[in-house]
Design a protein around this motif. Structure first.
Motif, PDB file in Angstrom:
ATOM      1  N   GLN A 133     132.307 -26.204 -56.828  1.00 48.30           N
ATOM      2  CA  GLN A 133     131.236 -25.884 -55.887  1.00 48.30           C
ATOM      3  C   GLN A 133     130.185 -26.977 -55.917  1.00 48.30           C
ATOM      4  OE1 GLN A 133     130.578 -21.505 -57.173  1.00 48.30           O
ATOM      5  NE2 GLN A 133     130.000 -21.627 -55.011  1.00 48.30           N
ATOM      6  N   LEU A 154     135.179 -22.541 -52.842  1.00 46.74           N
ATOM      7  CA  LEU A 154     135.062 -21.184 -52.292  1.00 46.74           C
ATOM      8  C   LEU A 154     136.239 -20.328 -52.765  1.00 46.74           C
ATOM      9  CD1 LEU A 154     133.964 -21.967 -48.626  1.00 46.74           C
ATOM     10  CD2 LEU A 154     132.523 -21.343 -50.591  1.00 46.74           C
ATOM     11  N   ASP A 157     135.683 -14.144 -54.267  1.00 48.38           N
ATOM     12  CA  ASP A 157     134.497 -13.516 -54.868  1.00 48.38           C
ATOM     13  C   ASP A 157     133.181 -14.188 -54.507  1.00 48.38           C
ATOM     14  OD1 ASP A 157     136.142 -11.707 -56.066  1.00 48.38           O
ATOM     15  OD2 ASP A 157     136.360 -12.890 -57.909  1.00 48.38           O
ATOM     16  N   ASN A 158     133.208 -15.424 -54.051  1.00 45.78           N
ATOM     17  CA  ASN A 158     131.917 -16.090 -53.793  1.00 45.78           C
ATOM     18  C   ASN A 158     131.697 -16.467 -52.331  1.00 45.78           C
ATOM     19  OD1 ASN A 158     133.424 -18.384 -53.337  1.00 45.78           O
ATOM     20  ND2 ASN A 158     132.841 -19.442 -55.220  1.00 45.78           N
ATOM     21  N   GLY A 161     128.549 -14.785 -50.574  1.00 46.88           N
ATOM     22  CA  GLY A 161     127.264 -15.350 -51.016  1.00 46.88           C
ATOM     23  C   GLY A 161     127.059 -16.750 -50.458  1.00 46.88           C
ATOM     24  N   ALA A 162     128.121 -17.539 -50.480  1.00 42.82           N
ATOM     25  CA  ALA A 162     128.014 -18.920 -49.986  1.00 42.82           C
ATOM     26  C   ALA A 162     127.691 -18.931 -48.494  1.00 42.82           C
ATOM     27  CB  ALA A 162     129.317 -19.664 -50.262  1.00 42.82           C
ATOM     28  N   ARG A 165     124.036 -17.935 -47.836  1.00 39.96           N
ATOM     29  CA  ARG A 165     123.078 -19.002 -48.192  1.00 39.96           C
ATOM     30  C   ARG A 165     123.155 -20.177 -47.215  1.00 39.96           C
ATOM     31  NH1 ARG A 165     124.647 -17.762 -53.202  1.00 39.96           N
ATOM     32  NH2 ARG A 165     126.269 -19.350 -53.206  1.00 39.96           N
ATOM     33  N   GLY A 176     140.808 -21.988 -54.196  1.00 41.62           N
ATOM     34  CA  GLY A 176     140.451 -20.573 -54.401  1.00 41.62           C
ATOM     35  C   GLY A 176     141.483 -19.586 -53.895  1.00 41.62           C
TER      36      GLY A 176
END
Ligand SMILES: O=C(O)c1ccccc1N[C@@H]1O[C@H](COP(=O)(O)O)[C@@H](O)[C@H]1O
Length: 205
Positions: A133, A154, A157-158, A161-162, A165, A176
């Motif tokens: 990341q 990426l 799970d993320n 959120g990414a 933002r 991923g």
């Protein structure tokens, strides 16, 4: 949310990406655990239906060679990673396919989509395809507008959120959605598309 799944190596990978609802699939022509030979690339491209974009991914390969390989495989678009000069984009664009300019965000990155004649801009970590990341707070002073994709580390799970933002138009993933380096996990591919779409169902045009 535009979703690209990258580094596909088998026809089964392509079938799952299409069935999962991916907008684009990436086929890597560059040295990588996901690299495929030209014959395999051509075979994979043939499996991609017209509503899904097949993207040839290149890094550090001369523009004339990019053009030759992309034309041979019949990809719908070309993604260039690294410090290609504008002239290289012009040379490749003679193929008549859309271009994706893939760069790392630094203080001197031109974040205007289309600045090099590309149709999409991809902001990625310094080592493409590494699963690392990067600090997207750097976007606060230099957020692109329009068709830009976020990539770099990426995963299921993320991604939500990414996306909240960075607020990209689309996302791109390789590491991923793998069970081991270079081997796609079909369950993770499906979960990633669903998670990305749930994070932001509509992309700004
Ligand atoms: O996937 C690769 O191996 C690759 C190799 C060389 C250039 C680009 C590559 N893929 C691109 O890398 C990012 C995804 O990286 P991550 O593994 O999810 O962190 C994406 O832009 C791919 O198109």
């Amino acid at each position: 949310m535009y979703v690209k799944l990258c580094g596909l190596r088998t026809t089964a990978d392509v079938a799952v990406a299409v069935d999962a609802g991916a907008d684009a699939v990436g086929i890597v022509f560059t040295e990588s655990p996901r690299q495929v030979d030209p014959d395999t690339a051509r075979r994979l491209v043939r499996e991609v239906p017209p509503h899904v974009l097949s993207v040839g991914v290149f890094k550090g390969i001369a523009a004339d060679e990019v053009r030759r390989l992309a034309a041979e495989a019949g990809v719908d678009a070309v993604q260039l990673h690294g410090r290609y000069p504008q002239a290289a984009f012009e040379e490749v664009s003679a193929l008549g396919v859309p271009l994706v300019r893939a760069v790392t965000l630094t203080s001197d990155t031109d974040v205007r989509v289309g600045a090099y004649g590309e149709q999409m801009l991809l902001l990625d970590s310094p080592v493409a395809g590494s699963g690392e990341q990067w600090d997207t707070t750097a976007l606060d002073g230099a957020r692109p507008e329009g068709r830009w994709l976020l990539a770099g580390g990426l995963g299921v799970d993320n991604v939500a959120g990414a996306v909240s933002r960075a607020r990209p138009w689309g996302v791109d993933v390789s590491s991923g959605i793998e069970s081991s380096r270079g081997v796609k996990d079909h369950g993770l591919m499906r979960e990633f598309v669903a998670a990305a779409r749930a994070a932001a169902p509509h992309s700004p045009s």
